[in-house]
Design an enzyme around this catalytic site. Sequence first.
Site, PDB file in Angstrom:
ATOM      1  N   THR A   1       0.975   3.855  -3.160  1.00  0.00           N
ATOM      2  CA  THR A   1       0.547   5.248  -3.021  1.00  0.00           C
ATOM      3  C   THR A   1       1.682   6.207  -3.335  1.00  0.00           C
ATOM      4  OG1 THR A   1       0.974   5.170  -0.616  1.00  0.00           O
ATOM      5  CG2 THR A   1      -1.278   4.760  -1.365  1.00  0.00           C
ATOM      6  N   LYS A   2       2.909   5.859  -2.963  1.00  0.00           N
ATOM      7  CA  LYS A   2       4.027   6.754  -3.257  1.00  0.00           C
ATOM      8  C   LYS A   2       4.347   6.765  -4.754  1.00  0.00           C
ATOM      9  CE  LYS A   2       4.642   8.302   0.881  1.00  0.00           C
ATOM     10  NZ  LYS A   2       4.342   9.723   1.198  1.00  0.00           N
TER      11      LYS A   2
ATOM     12  N   ALA B   1       0.833  -1.205   0.000  1.00  0.00           N
ATOM     13  CA  ALA B   1       0.000   0.000   0.000  1.00  0.00           C
ATOM     14  C   ALA B   1       0.865   1.251   0.000  1.00  0.00           C
ATOM     15  CB  ALA B   1      -0.934  -0.009   1.210  1.00  0.00           C
ATOM     16  N   TYR B   2       1.873   1.271   0.844  1.00  0.00           N
ATOM     17  CA  TYR B   2       2.771   2.420   0.908  1.00  0.00           C
ATOM     18  C   TYR B   2       3.477   2.612  -0.433  1.00  0.00           C
ATOM     19  CZ  TYR B   2       6.352   5.592   2.721  1.00  0.00           C
ATOM     20  OH  TYR B   2       7.165   6.677   2.948  1.00  0.00           O
ATOM     21  N   SER B   3       4.015   1.527  -0.996  1.00  0.00           N
ATOM     22  CA  SER B   3       4.729   1.624  -2.260  1.00  0.00           C
ATOM     23  C   SER B   3       3.807   2.100  -3.379  1.00  0.00           C
ATOM     24  CB  SER B   3       5.342   0.266  -2.632  1.00  0.00           C
ATOM     25  OG  SER B   3       6.269  -0.168  -1.651  1.00  0.00           O
TER      26      SER B   3
END
Length: 247
Positions: free
Chosen positions: A157-158, A153-155
Amino acid sequence: MTTYSGRFAGRNAIITGGASGLGLAVAERIVAEGGQVSVWDMNPALEETCERAGLHGVRLDVSDAAAVAAAAEESVGALAKIDILICSAGITGATVPVHEFPIDSWLQVVNVNLNGLFYCNRAVVPHLLANGYGRIVNVASVAGKEGNPNASAYSATKAGVIGFTKSLGKELAGKGVIANALTPATFESPILAQLPRSQVDYMRSKIPMGRLGEVEESAAMVCFMASEECSFTTGSVFDTSGGRTTY
């Protein structure tokens, strides 16, 4: 910390996630260099931090579009105008494989890191266009370029922040408003408390310099990106990755 006297004289900034970590380091530099800052944050210490550092504060959940629009008007009212937007608010989400990733965590990360950043840009860009001048810095991550395992999710969204900023920069080119993204590798900040030690160790192992970054290293880059000195680069990505990124 090296500062540049008067570099932000007469300039006013909004910084999301500005009550701690990178956002606070940038806010303190801008004030030291002659500017004013309105901090948008949910941090419990927001009021105390703003009073100590001479900042205007708005308690805000960036994933609430209506609240973001209201915060933009409040900050313009407090500072008279806005010249700079720095979006550094973000969360990591769960640290698990995709097939185990909780849907509620996925949605929360998307709502804060990507939707929230969009809401902030959408609310502030009209004010920058009205001024005929603006600088936007959207904080992404090296994870958005390379992907970190167990951080989908972090990857994702970034990576979205990078693509969004490239699009925005092209839209605004020629209108006096410059928009760029920052992709730092892992640096010492409160967000690391959201991660297990094994994940932090993994990310450190991927950095050729063999260490985590320092918050001031990324803050210095952000302040260049947010200043008049950054005048011919837009829709682009600046790295502070210790040699990790290869493009």
